[in-house]
Scaffold this motif. Structure first.
Motif, PDB file in Angstrom:
ATOM      1  N   UNK A 297     -40.153   0.217   6.250  1.00 32.21           N
ATOM      2  CA  UNK A 297     -40.192   1.590   5.777  1.00 32.21           C
ATOM      3  C   UNK A 297     -41.741   1.966   5.562  1.00 32.21           C
TER       4      UNK A 297
ATOM      5  N   UNK B 219     -43.457  -1.555   3.514  1.00 27.88           N
ATOM      6  CA  UNK B 219     -42.208  -1.936   2.809  1.00 27.88           C
ATOM      7  C   UNK B 219     -40.945  -2.492   3.593  1.00 27.88           C
TER       8      UNK B 219
ATOM      9  N   UNK C  86     -37.295  -3.497   3.882  1.00 32.41           N
ATOM     10  CA  UNK C  86     -36.044  -3.205   3.146  1.00 32.41           C
ATOM     11  C   UNK C  86     -34.861  -4.396   3.566  1.00 32.41           C
TER      12      UNK C  86
ATOM     13  N   UNK D 151     -30.915  -5.614   3.303  1.00 32.41           N
ATOM     14  CA  UNK D 151     -29.623  -5.113   2.888  1.00 32.41           C
ATOM     15  C   UNK D 151     -28.315  -6.002   3.197  1.00 32.41           C
TER      16      UNK D 151
ATOM     17  N   UNK E 144     -36.044  -4.036  -1.706  1.00 31.55           N
ATOM     18  CA  UNK E 144     -37.264  -3.796  -1.085  1.00 31.55           C
ATOM     19  C   UNK E 144     -38.454  -4.653  -1.553  1.00 31.55           C
TER      20      UNK E 144
ATOM     21  N   UNK F  20     -38.019   7.306   2.652  1.00 31.30           N
ATOM     22  CA  UNK F  20     -39.154   6.740   3.650  1.00 31.30           C
ATOM     23  C   UNK F  20     -40.270   5.881   2.857  1.00 31.30           C
ATOM     24  N   UNK F  21     -40.343   5.853   1.407  1.00 30.69           N
ATOM     25  CA  UNK F  21     -41.295   5.427   1.032  1.00 30.69           C
ATOM     26  C   UNK F  21     -42.758   5.716   1.165  1.00 30.69           C
TER      27      UNK F  21
ATOM     28  N   UNK G  36     -39.015   2.481  12.264  1.00 34.35           N
ATOM     29  CA  UNK G  36     -40.257   2.647  11.731  1.00 34.35           C
ATOM     30  C   UNK G  36     -40.700   3.763  12.344  1.00 34.35           C
TER      31      UNK G  36
ATOM     32  N   UNK H 168     -39.461   6.927  11.090  1.00 35.19           N
ATOM     33  CA  UNK H 168     -39.786   7.113   9.775  1.00 35.19           C
ATOM     34  C   UNK H 168     -41.276   7.825   9.942  1.00 35.19           C
TER      35      UNK H 168
END
Lengths: 158, 257
Positions: A109, A114, A116, A118, A126, B36-37, B121, B124
């Motif tokens: 992200x 970042x 992530x 899950x 994160x 989206x950070x 990505x 995003x």
């Protein structure tokens, strides 16, 4: 169209085209973080990047020992994993010395900074990608177990 | 809110526009950080990130951030281009177009997340770019029609101005200046609206998820419809005054007096 208008138009096209060309060159000369991260990564070290205490005189070594590592990673989704295998399908396979430990979902992200991870909808974590190149990856995350601070995990490509 | 231009705008007009659009910007910014950070209502941080990525030699990431900054700038460019080229014959329509474009951007973002988003990505990067363009449009519009009195997508300049105003208000002669007091009122209103919007978005995100984008569009629609309603009411009152029945009643009243 007058000469002056053509001149202005050319300037504007130039103003628009130059940054676009620069950006295209930048994008074509590098891979996205999503592509760079694919493959198998071997964990090589755990150390404190920053800690919530004054560094003692002569205290140079911020390494995290096996016991601390075990306690810190206890509540994390990648618990006790030593090798991380990022698949293009968005799956992450975690291995330890005995074999496959677990499978997670991975996503990148932000602007590629970042990570992530899950496990289920309830278990989402994160991590900050501090460094990522063809051979080395550094991941940072906050901890308040043992010592409150930022932990730096370093991986090498295998 | 949208009809009046520059010096003809009252304090009330600027506060209404500032509060509603800042509330939207606060919502958009917080939601983009959650999903989206990445920040999408300001570019100061992106300049820092661009410099950092360039220094690290991460050309791809630097390129992406550079595109984001360019899109915010392009939003302001398009917004002002519409305003200066479509003229002021119908200022409401002219000033409404950037808001409409912003709404389209936010609806596309919300719908894409709802139906197609796979959290890649590239997606995003594209969606953050679209939101930055939308915020550029909004900031360009509010700054342009209010003579830079209202800037609603980032609070750096506003916080600086507010600090300066507060220091000036330590002296009586400045406290008596109506212009400075009005400016402070606008700044405080925008700041509170931005923070409130952000808090609201953060709180309702767990319940409504991507629908926050549609709620934000609802607030922008309020900005558009407010002036439309005002125009309709004014026209209605004007027509009634012009109608024979109204004229008759009016003249009868005058005769009685």
């Amino acid at each position: 169209m007058s000469k002056d208008r053509i001149k202005i138009l050319m300037i504007y096209v130039g103003i628009f085209m130059v940054p676009c060309a620069l950006v295209l060159i930048m994008l074509s000369n590098d891979q996205s973080a999503e592509d760079k991260v694919l493959g198998r990564w071997q964990e090589v070290s755990w150390e404190y990047e920053k800690i919530d205490k004054k560094r003692e005189v002569g205290e140079e070594n911020w390494d995290i020992n096996e016991q601390q590592k075990y306690e810190i990673s206890q509540g994390l989704v990648f618990h006790e994993a030593e090798t991380w295998h990022f698949l293009p399908t968005g799956e992450l396979e975690l291995y330890n010395q005995t074999g496959l430990l677990s499978q997670l979902e991975w996503r990148i992200k932000g602007h590629g900074n970042i990570l992530k991870l899950e496990k289920t909808d309830a278990e989402v974590e994160h991590y900050q990608i501090q460094k990522l190149d063809d051979n080395k990856m550094e991941i940072h995350f906050n901890t308040d177990l043992q010592v409150r601070g930022i932990v730096k995990m370093t991986f090498v490509k295998v | 809110m949208l009809r009046k231009y520059s010096s003809s705008r009252s304090l009330k007009d600027n506060i209404k526009l500032g509060v509603l659009t800042a509330y939207c910007a606060g919502m958009v910014n917080v939601i983009s950080v959650i999903i989206f950070f990445a920040f999408t209502s300001n570019v100061t941080g992106h300049y820092a990130v661009l410099a950092e990525e360039l220094s690290k030699g991460n050309w791809y990431q630097a390129g992406v951030v550079a595109v984001w900054i360019m899109l915010f700038c392009f939003g302001g460019f398009i917004s002002n281009l519409i305003i200066i080229n479509l003229g002021r014959r119908n200022s409401y329509l002219t000033h409404g177009i950037p808001i409409l474009l912003e709404m389209v951007c936010l609806i596309i973002t919300g719908s894409y997340i709802q139906f197609y988003y796979h959290e890649t990505l590239v997606e995003t990067e594209f969606l953050v770019g679209l939101m930055l363009f939308a915020m550029g449009l909004q900031n360009g519009l509010t700054a342009s029609i209010s003579n830079s009195a209202v800037k609603t997508t980032h609070l750096t300049g506003l916080t600086t101005d507010l600090g300066m105003l507060l220091s000036m208000f330590t002296q009586r002669r400045f406290r008596k200046k109506k212009q400075l007091v009005e400016k402070a009122k606008i700044q405080v209103s925008i700041m509170l609206a931005y923070v409130t919007g952000g808090v609201a978005a953060g709180l309702i995100y767990n319940t409504v998820a991507y629908n926050v984008f549609y709620i934000t569009c609802g607030f922008l629609l309020l900005v558009l419809l407010y002036d439309y309603y005002r125009i309709t009411v004014v026209k209605f009152v004007f027509r009634r005054r012009q109608s024979p029945r109204y004229s008759y009643v009016y003249s009868e009243k005058n005769d009685n007096t």
